[in-house]
Design an enzyme around this catalytic site. Sequence first.
Site, PDB file in Angstrom:
ATOM      1  N   CYS A 182       0.812  -1.208   0.000  1.00 30.00           N
ATOM      2  CA  CYS A 182       0.000   0.000   0.000  1.00 30.00           C
ATOM      3  C   CYS A 182       0.845   1.258   0.000  1.00 30.00           C
ATOM      4  O   CYS A 182       2.063   1.209   0.067  1.00 30.00           O
ATOM      5  CB  CYS A 182      -0.843   0.019   1.262  1.00 30.00           C
TER       6      CYS A 182
ATOM      7  N   ARG B 265       1.017   2.525  -5.926  1.00 26.00           N
ATOM      8  CA  ARG B 265       1.352   1.449  -4.990  1.00 26.00           C
ATOM      9  C   ARG B 265       0.137   0.550  -4.711  1.00 26.00           C
ATOM     10  O   ARG B 265       0.249  -0.446  -3.996  1.00 26.00           O
ATOM     11  CB  ARG B 265       1.847   2.034  -3.675  1.00 26.00           C
TER      12      ARG B 265
ATOM     13  N   TRP C 175      -3.668  -2.101  -1.800  1.00 22.47           N
ATOM     14  CA  TRP C 175      -3.685  -3.139  -2.842  1.00 22.47           C
ATOM     15  C   TRP C 175      -3.699  -4.475  -2.129  1.00 22.47           C
ATOM     16  O   TRP C 175      -2.721  -4.851  -1.490  1.00 22.47           O
ATOM     17  CB  TRP C 175      -2.431  -2.994  -3.693  1.00 22.47           C
TER      18      TRP C 175
ATOM     19  N   ASN D 113       1.693  -0.226   5.894  1.00 24.75           N
ATOM     20  CA  ASN D 113       2.102  -0.928   4.676  1.00 24.75           C
ATOM     21  C   ASN D 113       3.044  -2.043   5.101  1.00 24.75           C
ATOM     22  O   ASN D 113       4.078  -1.771   5.712  1.00 24.75           O
ATOM     23  CB  ASN D 113       2.822   0.046   3.731  1.00 24.75           C
ATOM     24  N   GLY D 114       2.688  -3.283   4.812  1.00 21.08           N
ATOM     25  CA  GLY D 114       3.542  -4.400   5.196  1.00 21.08           C
ATOM     26  C   GLY D 114       2.702  -5.576   5.647  1.00 21.08           C
ATOM     27  O   GLY D 114       1.517  -5.670   5.330  1.00 21.08           O
TER      28      GLY D 114
ATOM     29  N   GLU E 129      10.088  -7.930 -23.407  1.00 21.52           N
ATOM     30  CA  GLU E 129       9.600  -6.701 -22.786  1.00 21.52           C
ATOM     31  C   GLU E 129       8.388  -6.148 -23.544  1.00 21.52           C
ATOM     32  O   GLU E 129       7.416  -5.703 -22.935  1.00 21.52           O
ATOM     33  CB  GLU E 129      10.751  -5.672 -22.735  1.00 21.52           C
TER      34      GLU E 129
ATOM     35  N   LYS F 293       4.586  -5.569 -21.914  1.00 28.69           N
ATOM     36  CA  LYS F 293       3.838  -4.304 -21.955  1.00 28.69           C
ATOM     37  C   LYS F 293       2.433  -4.551 -22.483  1.00 28.69           C
ATOM     38  O   LYS F 293       1.462  -4.038 -21.949  1.00 28.69           O
ATOM     39  CB  LYS F 293       4.519  -3.266 -22.856  1.00 28.69           C
TER      40      LYS F 293
ATOM     41  N   GLU G 118       0.267  -6.477 -19.867  1.00 33.01           N
ATOM     42  CA  GLU G 118      -0.079  -5.864 -18.588  1.00 33.01           C
ATOM     43  C   GLU G 118      -0.998  -4.667 -18.717  1.00 33.01           C
ATOM     44  O   GLU G 118      -1.751  -4.387 -17.791  1.00 33.01           O
ATOM     45  CB  GLU G 118       1.168  -5.512 -17.767  1.00 33.01           C
TER      46      GLU G 118
ATOM     47  N   HIS H 144       8.408 -24.810 -33.284  1.00 30.62           N
ATOM     48  CA  HIS H 144       8.374 -26.047 -32.493  1.00 30.62           C
ATOM     49  C   HIS H 144       7.151 -26.094 -31.576  1.00 30.62           C
ATOM     50  O   HIS H 144       7.208 -26.691 -30.510  1.00 30.62           O
ATOM     51  CB  HIS H 144       9.660 -26.178 -31.672  1.00 30.62           C
TER      52      HIS H 144
ATOM     53  N   LYS I  89       2.651  -0.933  -8.784  1.00 30.47           N
ATOM     54  CA  LYS I  89       3.982  -0.646  -9.317  1.00 30.47           C
ATOM     55  C   LYS I  89       5.084  -1.283  -8.475  1.00 30.47           C
ATOM     56  O   LYS I  89       6.055  -1.794  -8.991  1.00 30.47           O
ATOM     57  CB  LYS I  89       4.202   0.859  -9.419  1.00 30.47           C
TER      58      LYS I  89
HETATM   59  C1  F6R Z   1       6.350  -4.024 -15.734  1.00 27.27           C
HETATM   60  C2  F6R Z   1       6.810  -3.671 -14.408  1.00 27.27           C
HETATM   61  C3  F6R Z   1       7.150  -4.754 -13.450  1.00 27.27           C
HETATM   62  C4  F6R Z   1       8.421  -4.361 -12.680  1.00 27.27           C
HETATM   63  C5  F6R Z   1       8.742  -5.399 -11.590  1.00 27.27           C
HETATM   64  C6  F6R Z   1      10.037  -5.052 -10.867  1.00 27.27           C
HETATM   65  O1  F6R Z   1       6.091  -2.892 -16.508  1.00 27.27           O
HETATM   66  O2  F6R Z   1       6.885  -2.514 -14.093  1.00 27.27           O
HETATM   67  O3  F6R Z   1       7.324  -5.984 -14.090  1.00 27.27           O
HETATM   68  O4  F6R Z   1       9.482  -4.261 -13.591  1.00 27.27           O
HETATM   69  O5  F6R Z   1       7.695  -5.440 -10.670  1.00 27.27           O
HETATM   70  O6  F6R Z   1       9.992  -3.801 -10.283  1.00 27.27           O
HETATM   71  P1  F6R Z   1      11.309  -3.066  -9.769  1.00 27.27           P
HETATM   72  O7  F6R Z   1      12.128  -2.717 -10.952  1.00 27.27           O
HETATM   73  O8  F6R Z   1      10.806  -1.851  -9.027  1.00 27.27           O
HETATM   74  O9  F6R Z   1      12.011  -4.052  -8.884  1.00 27.27           O
END
Ligand code: F6R
Length: 606
Positions: A5, A32, A78, A104-105, A479, A483, A486, A502, A601
């Site tokens: 959170c 968050r 969250w 948060n935790g 990557e 994108k 997600e 394959h 995030k």
């Molecule tokens: C995808 C994304 C996540 C983060 C992952 C690691 O767009 O943002 O896959 O890359 O959660 O996050 P960090 O880099 O903060 O450890």
Amino acid sequence: MISMCGIIACVSKEKIPILKTILNSLKKLEYRGYDSVGVAVIDDSLFIQKEPGKIDDVAKNINVNGIFAKVAIGHTRWATHGKPTQKNAHPHSDCTNSIALVHNGIIENYLELKKELLAKGHVFQSETDTEIIAHLLEEELKETHDFFDAFKTMIKKIKGTYAIAVVSKSDPEKIFLAKKDSPLIIGVGKSQNFAASDIPAILEYTRDAIILHDGEIAVLTAESVYIERNNVPIEPKVVKVLWSPEMAQKRGYPHFMLKEIYEQPIALRNTLDIPETELLNAAQTIVDAENIIFIASGTSYHATLHAKNYLIRHLKKPIYSVIASEYDSLKSLVDDTTLLIPVSQSGETMDVIRALNDLKERKANTLAISNVYQSTVARLANHVIYTQAGPEIGVAATKTYTSQVAVLMLLSYTASFLNGSLEQSEYHKYLEKIRKIPVMVEKNILNSELQARQLAQKIKIAESSFYLARGQSIPTAMEGALKMKEIAYIHAESYPAGESKHGPIALVSENFPVFFVAPRDETEKKILGNIEEMKARGANIILVTEAGSVAIPRADTTFILPKMTLTIERAINLIIPLQLVAYYTAVERGYDPDKPRNLAKTVTVD
Ligand code: F6R
């Protein structure tokens, strides 16, 4: 109940419309988590309002301008276990409704504490671990009349991870804070102080921050900050935050994600401007190590793959990239000759922290790459290089990814130069080309934008897609697919192009979108065969390539970038059209790209 959170607290000398401040700051923390929102205000009484939903929706039901007070806290949540209900939302309170807290935790021993508290007659409103903190405080206050004493005793009883902010009617002009393993910073303002999970939340009010460390507890009044650890007072160390509040705003872009895509040239320019000694020292640690393990999750993991693939060829020693939650498989390789390179934008990803903590015990050297100053991962490592991408609010990583690739590749070239596998004259030519990357990226974004928008209109009805590449471009395909998944919620599978026949090719039928990341490197001719295979099955071929590619006439849509030669140029440039396509596809499908469902995030749970 586990939560992941954002928390905020504010104490002001004068009465102000405090919920305006709290909700404004919470908006900056929405990345968050955004399942539910809550606020508590202490005035003559304690007022708590909390609801499931996003901040803007919940704010409609709050009298934002009508409540004048000096102290308030807020929370955006969250949930990973249990539903985001009104009762489970923070703040939580005690039986007498005198205490309110946000957390948060995870409180790991909450079940046993809850049992004891239930036996003493406490009544719980929620299923959360957090609520036990309020009841513990209520219980401690029966023994002492000093709230801070009660707070300290409570902290000794809880086990787990936490950033906590508490307010109480018994001491109504103070905010009580504690931190362990979850991020918490203090913002020092004029006749106003703040606490928050992250720096963007306070930037509109102050740029003076104090980073709280694990095991520290603090008391804020409007004009003072008191910190102690193990009952010993600590002199607060104020740091100037270089991010401006504007950097955390949308600046006219419809979404943070698009703004952050457009910020890549400046993020790259700032990131590539590493002081020479810092770069050489970090590269030397790479040269000195006998084996190297990159540790990262999600997008950051993809960034590490570029460097790993390059270094394996040039340093000729064992080099691995491990997905942080799977680090165990490499444990036996780690000793005092190992260099661990954790890469984490936030520096707070629990999987990375756990892996790092565990592997570090084997006496390995550590070099962290993080975007957040003094983040947990940065503080755990012996050496740190910060990407200078500025705050990233969109949940999908864009500018922080290309900045990570920039740092990792620059380090890789410098290490190759130091160990003699890259000649000095070549190295200097590389540096010359690297200096031009931000301008290339600027042009690339502008040139790709319209086409990405048009393509999004065509592929928005797709249910599934492939992202194929060979050799050094495979991490870019991975990557790009992440994108798309997600934010646009289209199934996207990345595969080495040669391997697609394959198995995966069985999925391809008329109009199935297949993205090919196909630069003009040694794989150019080979990938042509894979394009033909897909074309023969009616696939919609989307090609990201360089001017003059033999594949251009075979594609339905092409993103043509200038001819490049270095891995760093390709790794940074080829992903940009794919970021834009994912963004516009999400928008075309009616989704908010900044707030993808089920994601947060910073993933502070494992
Ligand atoms: C995808 C994304 C996540 C983060 C992952 C690691 O767009 O943002 O896959 O890359 O959660 O996050 P960090 O880099 O903060 O450890």
